[in-house]
Design an enzyme around this catalytic site. Structure first.
Site, PDB file in Angstrom:
ATOM      1  N   ASP A  99       0.956  -1.162  -0.164  1.00 40.75           N
ATOM      2  CA  ASP A  99      -0.145   0.048   0.056  1.00 40.75           C
ATOM      3  C   ASP A  99       0.919   1.212   0.071  1.00 40.75           C
ATOM      4  O   ASP A  99       1.709   1.354   0.613  1.00 40.75           O
ATOM      5  CB  ASP A  99      -0.728  -0.077   1.216  1.00 40.75           C
ATOM      6  CG  ASP A  99      -2.350   0.423   0.937  1.00 40.75           C
ATOM      7  OD1 ASP A  99      -2.352   1.570  -0.069  1.00 40.75           O
ATOM      8  OD2 ASP A  99      -3.258  -0.100   1.318  1.00 40.75           O
ATOM      9  N   ASP A 207      -2.733   4.714  -2.498  1.00 40.19           N
ATOM     10  CA  ASP A 207      -4.047   5.399  -1.680  1.00 40.19           C
ATOM     11  C   ASP A 207      -4.254   6.724  -2.043  1.00 40.19           C
ATOM     12  O   ASP A 207      -3.255   7.639  -2.531  1.00 40.19           O
ATOM     13  CB  ASP A 207      -3.635   5.390  -0.253  1.00 40.19           C
ATOM     14  CG  ASP A 207      -4.645   5.765   0.646  1.00 40.19           C
ATOM     15  OD1 ASP A 207      -5.540   4.942   0.838  1.00 40.19           O
ATOM     16  OD2 ASP A 207      -4.541   7.026   1.147  1.00 40.19           O
ATOM     17  N   GLU A 266      -6.031   4.122  -6.389  1.00 43.25           N
ATOM     18  CA  GLU A 266      -7.315   4.535  -5.742  1.00 43.25           C
ATOM     19  C   GLU A 266      -7.856   5.593  -6.030  1.00 43.25           C
ATOM     20  O   GLU A 266      -6.934   6.489  -5.705  1.00 43.25           O
ATOM     21  CB  GLU A 266      -7.180   4.007  -4.256  1.00 43.25           C
ATOM     22  CG  GLU A 266      -8.554   4.343  -3.498  1.00 43.25           C
ATOM     23  CD  GLU A 266      -8.436   4.690  -2.039  1.00 43.25           C
ATOM     24  OE1 GLU A 266      -9.398   4.509  -1.213  1.00 43.25           O
ATOM     25  OE2 GLU A 266      -7.488   5.354  -1.690  1.00 43.25           O
ATOM     26  N   HIS A 338     -10.985  -2.314   3.476  1.00 43.07           N
ATOM     27  CA  HIS A 338     -11.064  -2.007   4.750  1.00 43.07           C
ATOM     28  C   HIS A 338     -11.648  -0.614   4.971  1.00 43.07           C
ATOM     29  O   HIS A 338     -11.891  -0.307   6.101  1.00 43.07           O
ATOM     30  CB  HIS A 338      -9.595  -1.587   5.084  1.00 43.07           C
ATOM     31  CG  HIS A 338      -8.851  -0.663   4.121  1.00 43.07           C
ATOM     32  ND1 HIS A 338      -8.634  -0.617   2.726  1.00 43.07           N
ATOM     33  CD2 HIS A 338      -8.461   0.695   4.187  1.00 43.07           C
ATOM     34  CE1 HIS A 338      -8.240   0.546   2.372  1.00 43.07           C
ATOM     35  NE2 HIS A 338      -8.203   1.421   3.335  1.00 43.07           N
ATOM     36  N   ASP A 339     -12.149   0.200   3.990  1.00 42.18           N
ATOM     37  CA  ASP A 339     -13.058   1.255   4.209  1.00 42.18           C
ATOM     38  C   ASP A 339     -14.652   1.149   3.877  1.00 42.18           C
ATOM     39  O   ASP A 339     -15.222   2.166   3.885  1.00 42.18           O
ATOM     40  CB  ASP A 339     -12.548   2.236   3.213  1.00 42.18           C
ATOM     41  CG  ASP A 339     -11.167   3.031   3.537  1.00 42.18           C
ATOM     42  OD1 ASP A 339     -11.065   3.031   4.660  1.00 42.18           O
ATOM     43  OD2 ASP A 339     -10.479   3.330   2.681  1.00 42.18           O
TER      44      ASP A 339
END
Length: 563
Positions: A99, A207, A266, A338-339
């Protein structure tokens, strides 16, 4: 056409280390825990592990606030343990994607500590610093340089009292935004990325990467309804230099390296048209993007105001992305991460009688689209949202900040908690349910966030040898993608676009046509009336035992080969 990229046939599994598996009993998942559960990933058949941040971090946002990009946080282990995990994954034929969080750092990163130390420090311009609004005094209400609203509630500007200036943070105040206008920032990020690739990692999930380019004028955004803040997203989503920055990154970091590497951006707010540019191989930016359109269909205005999903809206969204990236670029496919709250609770039916069928129906729908599917830890087990009874059960900074702000504005605390409960990011962060023992086999200590009490019935041990389990169905979906060129690369055609409950489409390649039919409801339907061509077709994969040839049961999902 040349050989398609390897990731067109791949399935990615996201590990959120804090909640995956704890090896040392401190209640927090770690690298040693991941190593203990690699047989699970091998058995599932995934090709790539995307590892959420394990870098050194004060953990203000569970590791997405990084204080050292080239160190492992002690809560997760050591660099040597990371190397061992990487080697063991590679031995099993599984790639590892890190990440990459470079829109912002932690406020404890040495870069920011130096930047904050003086207005004349050489690293001052590594972050976004601005004086108060003209004619106003620092600290005065409304003196922030812009009216932008933070993703984690409140303003995007934090006053640094010693200097009398504000720094920008689109997320938590402990996450100051890097200033990518400064070439030294970009060079430092590129050097760090090369360091990890040289260590053997296989790429990066980036991210909020479409936020790294800002309109340097930082103009105010239009007012948000019922809020003292404005929407500044037009100034930082896909900003004026974003393509330049990503192309430079590709040249400086990835050019000349083996084509096994994977780059995933993302990108909140990205459109199909923008995604075509970002993922066009000829432009050398990223391989695929994470877009958020489909996970924004079940709330009104903001995520705290939920509404039921209309399936025709989902079809329109997915169909637009399938068509838009059919000839250029590539789709990433996901329900959970995860969000996001758990898909079986959000889009399916997590009541005991329907949970297994709705979880497998949703998985079939997703995996049979054209694109690379992502499985978030626990999704392959049908893990559901957690029953957060009180505010003390929550850990997520976004949820806690929203509750505090809403209550301070006069909202009823219980009503705010009720709105948070189904959508909080903590739903995705309860520990993976490995078995029926205390704490679900996740830890011998006290878990950092409570295990969902339903782990007694819903766990990996109970499903491992059950051929009708959610886990077994995910294995079958992944094996089908590996085996079928039609699933990997076939053309996509949406059927029944206006039906309220049945989601159907075809995938076609080289004379083979697969018909995918998913009843995304508990209401039965006549298959022979909706899709006569399905009757008599060969069943390639289904989620129900002995499906009726002419009728769709509730949550019935089938992959059929047309004759």
């Amino acid at each position: 056409m040349g050989e398609p990229p390897w990731w067109t046939s791949a399935v990615v599994y996201q590990v959120y280390p804090r909640s995956f598996m704890d090896s040392d009993g401190d209640g927090v998942g770690d690298l040693g825990g991941i190593r203990q559960r690699l047989d699970h990933l091998t058995d599932l058949g995934v090709d790539v592990v995307w590892l959420s941040p394990v870098y050194a971090s004060p953990q203000a946002d569970n590791g997405y606030d990084i204080s050292d990009y080239q160190a492992i946080d002690p809560v997760f282990g050591t660099l040597e343990e990371f190397d061992a995990l990487l080697a063991e994954l590679h031995d099993r034929g599984i790639k590892l994607v890190m990440d990459l969080v470079v829109n912002h750092t932690s406020d404890q990163h040495p870069w920011f500590v130096e930047s904050r130390s003086s207005t004349t420090d050489p690293k001052r311009d590594w972050y976004w610093w601005r004086p108060p609004r003209a004619g106003m005094t620092a600290g005065e209400p409304g003196a922030e340089p812009t009216n932008w609203h933070s993703f984690f509630s409140g303003p995007t500007w934090e006053l640094d009292e010693p200097s009398g200036e504000y720094f920008l943070h689109l997320f938590a105040r402990e996450q100051p935004d890097l200033n990518w206008e400064n070439p030294e920032v970009r060079q430092a990020v590129h050097a760090m990325m090369r360091w990890w690739l040289d260590r053997g990692v296989d790429g990066f999930r980036m991210d909020v990467i479409n936020m790294i380019s800002k309109d340097v004028g930082l103009p105010d955004g239009p007012p948000l309804p019922g809020s003292p803040y404005g929407d500044g997203s037009a100034s930082y989503l896909c900003g004026p230099r974003i393509h330049e920055y990503l192309q430079e990154m590709h040249r400086e970091v990835f050019a000349g390296r083996p084509d096994r590497l994977l780059t995933v951006g993302e990108m909140p707010g990205v459109t199909v048209e923008q995604a075509r540019l970002f993922t066009d191989p000829a432009r050398a930016e990223v391989d695929m993007v994470f877009q958020f359109e489909h996970v924004g269909l079940d709330f009104d205005g903001d995520k705290w105001h939920s509404r039921p999903l209309r399936l025709r809206d989902l079809k329109a969204s997915f169909g637009r992305w399938q068509a838009g990236l059919a000839d250029v670029g590539w789709n990433s496919l996901y329900w959970d991460n995860h969000d996001q709250p758990r898909a079986v609770s959000r889009f399916g039916d997590d009541r005991p009688a329907h949970r297994r069928d709705s979880a497998t129906c949703l998985a079939t729908l997703l995996h049979l689209h054209r694109g690379t599917p992502y499985v978030y830890q626990g999704e392959e087990l049908g893990m559901a949202n957690a029953p957060f009874a009180t505010l003390a059960d929550l850990r997520d900074v976004e949820s806690l900040n929203h509750h505090a702000q809403a209550v301070a504005a006069g909202a009823d605390p219980d009503s705010v908690l009720a709105a948070i409960r189904p959508v909080s990011r903590d739903n995705a962060r309860t520990p993976v349910q490995w078995d029926a023992t205390e704490h679900a086999g996740f830890t011998t200590g006290t878990p950092w966030i409570a295990v969902n009490p339903d782990h007694v019935e819903w766990n990996a041990a109970a499903q491992r040898d059950d051929p009708r389990s959610v886990l077994a169905h995910h294995r079958a979906l992944i094996a089908l993608r590996h085996a079928s060129w039609t699933v990997q690369l076939g053309d996509f055609t949406m059927l029944l676009p206006d039906h309220d409950d049945v989601y159907a489409f075809t995938r076609a390649l080289d004379g083979e046509t697969l018909l995918v039919v998913c009843n995304v409801s508990g209401t039965p339907y006549r298959l022979d009336e909706l899709l006569p061509q399905a009757v008599g077709a060969e069943l390639v994969l289904g989620n129900l035992a002995d499906p009726d040839p002419v009728a769709l049961a509730g949550w019935d999902a089938r992959v059929l080969r047309l004759r």
